[in-house]
Design an enzyme around this catalytic site. Structure first.
Site, PDB file in Angstrom:
ATOM      1  N   LEU A 371       0.834  -1.192   0.000  1.00 16.15           N
ATOM      2  CA  LEU A 371       0.000   0.000   0.000  1.00 16.15           C
ATOM      3  C   LEU A 371       0.873   1.248   0.000  1.00 16.15           C
ATOM      4  CD1 LEU A 371      -2.552  -1.135   2.721  1.00 16.15           C
ATOM      5  CD2 LEU A 371      -2.580  -1.614   0.276  1.00 16.15           C
ATOM      6  N   CYS A 372       0.363   2.318  -0.549  1.00 19.91           N
ATOM      7  CA  CYS A 372       1.134   3.565  -0.549  1.00 19.91           C
ATOM      8  C   CYS A 372       0.869   4.312   0.751  1.00 19.91           C
ATOM      9  CB  CYS A 372       0.781   4.387  -1.766  1.00 19.91           C
ATOM     10  SG  CYS A 372       1.320   3.557  -3.255  1.00 19.91           S
TER      11      CYS A 372
END
Ligand SMILES: *Cc1c(COP(=O)(O)O)cnc(C)c1O
Length: 448
Positions: A371-372
């Site tokens: 995930l960012c």
């Protein structure tokens, strides 16, 4: 003879006071199968990542827990905590084993009905029960565990339109030596609020008080806390009998048993410290047996344990996306499962294993999800062998809460499979795709 894997020579700094290669053997043995089914094959067929559940482990764990209690106390009933894992396939296994259902919302209640469980085997907990939920549950003779006075007044207000007499218990919170105390659910024992609730209920003459309920917390490693709670509930039961000549039918000791996942910051692995079902059963049934109840009748003992029954049966397999070096030279590994699928990584040090044979060498590594988000960390610091892009890993003990608390963030939720007792693999929840989202969303005309 198969060819040995080449071992690259390395130099390793010996850090004083920290176990090093002269202190402990660090080789992490790979886990390549679950119930003899190759994990690589499951990933090939169902994609990466993929949740894998073991029916064998679910049944064995349930039987172990049930045996621990039923050999020590004559009347024992388990109720499966839906929010811990409400996949229909999982719930049906627990129901087949004899468990009732324990739900905390109208949504979960509807899932139980779909699983063909009769209303009188459904325990309805939680602070959020709508009028509609209450009418349906009471007419189905379900056991309503009242959480607050507003819920009680709602029930009293509905009495004349109901087909059945409400079968209720109250949830009681109390000081059991577990802090912080969970006093936001139910009625407090020490300040008299629980006693007031009992008086309100029984003075209507139209509601049956059939049980007393506690759920003192979760991941409780101090089994004596349950004994303290039961002593207090027994005292309340006697007080109720003295005043109203009503004897309650059951004591519901709730859930909260710890699983074998290690909490972050714990010194010892949980596999060494978590009480066994026998430990919990000993504490709880000893208290039940020692307590005197009205007419010398022992109430049924209900247990709603969730986490401890399902954590071991769940696995999460996936693939390595990349390796890199952080600014300080530390190794980082990026994998395709993040906190979107493993909310629990915020508080557990999940055990993670390579699926293939690796070299003997390992290195302190931070494992990140895809995930960012900076907080997407699966393990902050683990001594882990070198896996390459595309290699598979498997995370152990993810059966509890992951598949209900997961979030859909920047990607689809993956497939979930169940390995049955014959080793056959069944898809039990399909991965999401864009159609799922198309079905949910509406675009206003002026944006089309
Ligand atoms: C969540 C919950 C359970 C299950 O708790 P575990 O800690 O998973 O054992 C049982 N009873 C109630 C009322 C709950 O809210």
């Amino acid at each position: 003879m198969s060819k040995k894997i080449y071992e690259r020579p390395i130099l390793r700094k010996v850090v004083e006071g920290i176990p090093n290669k002269f202190g402990t053997i660090k080789k992490l043995n790979p886990i390549s199968t679950i119930d003899n089914v190759p994990i690589d094959g499951i990933i090939k067929k169902y994609g990466s990542p993929v949740f894998i559940l073991s029916e064998k482990t679910i049944r064995e764990t349930y039987r172990m827990a049930y045996r621990a209690f039923s050999t020590r106390y004559p009347k024992v009933q388990f109720a499966w905590s839906y929010k811990t894992n409400y996949l229909d396939a999982v719930c049906r296994i627990f129901h087949e084993e004899g468990a009732w259902a324990e739900v905390v919302s109208g949504f979960e209640y509807e899932k139980v009905l779909d699983n063909n469980i009769p209303g009188n085997k459904i325990i309805f907990n939680g602070p959020d029960k709508s009028e509609k939920d209450l009418i349906r549950a009471i007419n189905n003779k379900s056991l309503i565990h009242i959480d607050h006075f507003d819920e009680l007044y709602t029930i009293i207000g509905l009495i004349d339109e109901l087909k059945e007499r409400p079968q209720v218990a109250i949830r009681v919170n109390m000081d059991t030596g577990i802090y912080p105390q969970w006093d936001r659910f139910g009625f407090n024992y020490e300040n008299g609020s629980a006693w007031n609730a009992v008086n309100r209920i029984l003075s209507t003459g139209k509601i049956d008080l059939v049980g007393l309920h506690i759920h003192i917390g979760t991941y409780i490693t101090m089994s004596e806390a349950y004994a303290t709670a039961i002593e207090k509930l027994a005292a309340l039961a006697n007080k109720i009998f003295d005043r109203f000549q009503t004897s309650i039918g059951y004591i519901d000791a709730g859930g909260g048993f710890a699983s074998q996942n290690t909490l972050q910051g714990a010194y010892m692995p949980a596999t060494d410290t978590t009480p066994s079902f026998d430990d919990y059963a000993h504490a709880i049934t000893t208290a039940m047996t020692a307590a005197s109840f009205p007419n010398n009748e022992k109430p049924t003992l209900i247990l709603e344990t969730g986490r401890a029954l399902i954590d071991d049966a769940g696995w999460l397999a996936g693939s390595v996306l990349a390796n890199k070096r952080l600014a300080d030279g530390r190794r980082a590994m990026i994998i395709d499962t993040g906190v979107n699928l493993m909310f629990t990584a915020f508080w557990y040090d999940h055990e993670i294993y390579p699926v293939q044979e690796t070299t003997f060498q390992s290195e302190p590594t931070t494992i990140y999800g895809p995930l960012c988000m900076n907080i997407d960390v699966i393990r902050k610091n683990i001594d882990f062998p070198m896996l390459n892009k595309g290699d598979h890993f498997v995370i152990k003990r993810v059966g509890a809460y992951t598949m209900t608390q997961w979030m859909q963030f920047i990607t689809y939720r993956p497939n979930i499979v169940l390995i049955d007792e014959q080793g056959e693999v069944h898809l039990i929840r399909k991965a999401e795709d864009k159609e799922v989202f198309r079905r949910q969303e509406l675009v206003p005309k002026h944006l089309k």
